[in-house]
Enzyme design. Structure first.
Site, PDB file in Angstrom:
ATOM      1  N   HIS A   1      -3.896   6.813   2.119  1.00  0.00           N
ATOM      2  CA  HIS A   1      -4.190   5.465   1.628  1.00  0.00           C
ATOM      3  C   HIS A   1      -5.589   5.068   2.114  1.00  0.00           C
ATOM      4  CE1 HIS A   1      -4.014   1.340   0.596  1.00  0.00           C
ATOM      5  NE2 HIS A   1      -3.915   0.913   1.842  1.00  0.00           N
TER       6      HIS A   1
ATOM      7  N   ASN B   1     -10.049  -0.839  -1.183  1.00  0.00           N
ATOM      8  CA  ASN B   1      -8.601  -0.676  -1.059  1.00  0.00           C
ATOM      9  C   ASN B   1      -7.925  -1.247  -2.316  1.00  0.00           C
ATOM     10  OD1 ASN B   1      -5.900  -0.800  -0.401  1.00  0.00           O
ATOM     11  ND2 ASN B   1      -6.205  -1.777   1.587  1.00  0.00           N
TER      12      ASN B   1
ATOM     13  N   CYS C   1       0.814  -1.226   0.000  1.00  0.00           N
ATOM     14  CA  CYS C   1       0.000   0.000   0.000  1.00  0.00           C
ATOM     15  C   CYS C   1       0.847   1.275   0.000  1.00  0.00           C
ATOM     16  CB  CYS C   1      -0.942   0.000   1.182  1.00  0.00           C
ATOM     17  SG  CYS C   1      -2.020  -1.435   1.153  1.00  0.00           S
TER      18      CYS C   1
END
Ligand code: UT7
Length: 331
Positions: A254, A284, A111
C-alpha cells in the site's frame, strides 16, 4: 483448483497536481512533502465519480481477458468514496459496464479494501457460488479531503484498479495464502464522520460549524502502527510459507508513505529493486494503490508468469494484511 488473477487494469485521472499546487493553499512545501512521504504529485478527478474511474478499468480488464461483461457473476467494489451512500458503487458499476448477470456489493476497509475484497472473491469462487468475480479497488479521495488541512490534503489522490478472479487448472499459480487483520481501537486515529445521515449523526444534531465530514488523521499514531503492522504480516506470511527474500519477486505494498514501505521491505530483507513504488506519481489512492501498482507492473511487462508476489496493506480501522500469490498471466 487454485483461484488466480486472470486479468488486471487500472485508471488514473489525467489532471496532475504537483506538490507546488498546495504551496499557496496551506503552509507546506514540496521539500517537506517529498521528504516526509515520497509524494511528488497526485491525480484528482475533475469531473465524475468513482464509477467513472473504474468503468474504463473494467472494460480494459475484460477486453484483455477476451470476455464480455455478461460473463461476470459478482462485482465487489472496495472503496470509502462510493458515488452515493446508496445505491452501492458496485450496482452503479454493474449497470454502467453492462454486467447484467452480476450481483455484488461494496466493501469498506479503507486502504486494506482491495486485499479484503480479493479474499472475499476467492471465498465466493472456492465455495462454488461464483465462477468469475471482478474485484475493484478505488477511491476519489479528493471528494473527502479538507483542503485547508495540510496534514491530510497533501497525502491523497484519486484512482483505482480492477482484477478478474477465476479458477485455473494450473496448480503452479494463484492466490496461495493470506493474513487479514483488524483492530477497531485504531478508529480514533483515522476516520471520517458520517454527517447528514446515519444513526450516529442525524443531521439536526450537527451544526454547520462541526465539520468532520472529511478525512481526519493523527498521522504519527497511524504511522507507528502501520510500520509495525505491515512489516509484521509481510514477514509472517513469508515465514509460514518457508520463503526467503530470494523467493519473492515483488512486494506490492500500500502506498501511504515511502518510509512505511521501506520499513516493511527491510523487515522482509528485500532488495529495494523488488519493491513497487508509485506513491511519487499518484499519492495515496486508498483502496486503489495495490491494484494500480499490480496493473502498472503487469502492463510494463515486469511481472512474469510464476513470480511470487506479496501484497501488503495498512489503513483505517485499523485494517491490515498480506496476501501471497504466484502470478499467472503470461505477458
Ligand atoms: O493510508 C492510510 C494510512 N495512513 C498512513 O499510513 C499515514 C501514516 N502517517 C504518515 O505517513 C505521517 O505521519 C505523515 C506523512 C502524515 C506526517 O509525517 P510525520 O513525519 O509523522 O510528521 P508529523 O505529523 O510528526 O509532523 C511534523 C511537523 C509538525 O509540525 P511541528 O509540530 O513539529 O511544528 C506538523 O505540523 O510537520 C508539520 N506538518 C507539515 N509541515 C509542512 C504536517 N503536515 C505538514 C505539511 N507541510 N503538509
Amino acid at each position: 483448483m487454485p483461484v488466480t488473477i486472470s486479468s488486471i487494469a487500472h485508471f488514473v485521472p489525467q489532471d496532475i497536481f504537483p506538490n507546488s499546487y498546495f504551496e499557496d493553499k496551506v503552509e507546506t512545501s514540496d521539500e517537506w512533502i517529498q521528504s516526509r512521504t515520497g509524494i511528488k504529485e497526485r491525480r484528482f478527478l475533475m469531473d465524475g465519480e468513482l464509477s467513472d474511474m473504474l468503468l474504463p478499468a473494467v472494460q480494459q480488464c475484460l477486453s484483455e481477458r477476451g470476455i464480455g461483461p455478461e460473463e461476470i457473476d459478482c462485482v465487489i467494489v472496495a472503496t470509502i468514496t462510493p458515488d452515493n451512500r446508496f445505491p452501492s458503487a458496485s450496482a452503479t458499476l454493474q449497470h454502467k459496464a453492462g454486467m447484467i448477470n452480476a450481483w455484488g456489493y461494496d466493501l469498506s476497509a479503507a486502504c486494506s479494501g482491495f486485499l479484503y475484497a480479493l479474499m472475499s472473491g476467492v471465498g465466493l469462487i472456492d465455495s462454488g457460488t461464483c465462477k468469475k468475480v471482478l474485484v475493484c479497488g478505488g477511491d476519489k479521495m479528493s471528494s473527502i479531503l479538507n483542503f485547508n488541512d495540510r496534514t491530510t490534503c497533501i497525502l491523497f489522490g484519486d484512482g483505482g484498479g480492477v482484477a478478474l478472479l477465476e479458477r485455473t487448472e494450473d496448480k503452479a499459480i494463484g492466490i496461495q495464502d493470506s493474513i487479514l487483520r483488524m483492530d477497531g481501537k485504531g478508529g480514533q486515529y483515522l476516520y471520517m464522520s458520517d454527517h447528514g445521515d446515519g444513526a450516529k449523526a442525524p443531521f439536526e444534531k450537527y451544526p454547520e460549524e462541526v465539520k468532520e465530514h472529511y478525512v481526519i488523521q493523527d498521522g504519527q499514531s497511524v504511522f507507528k502502527s502501520a510500520v509495525v503492522g505491515m512489516a509484521d504480516v509481510s514477514a509472517e506470511i513469508m515465514e509460514r510459507n518457508n520463503l526467503t527474500s530470494d523467493d519473492i519477486a515483488w512486494l506490492v505494498p500500500h502506498q501511504a508513505n515511502l518510509r512505511i514501505i521501506d520499513a516493511t521491505a527491510r523487515r522482509m530483507g528485500l532488495d529495494p529493486s523488488k519493491v513497487i513504488i508509485n506513491i511519487d506519481k499518484f499519492g495515496n489512492t486508498t483502496a486503489g494503490t495495490i491494484p494500480i501498482c499490480l496493473s502498472e507492473l503487469h502492463h510494463e511487462g515486469k511481472l512474469k508468469y510464476g513470480d511470487k508476489v506479496i501484497l501488503a496493506s495498512f489503513g483505517a480501522g485499523f485494517t491490515w494484511g498480506s496476501i501471497l500469490l504466484t502470478w499467472g498471466i503470461k505477458s
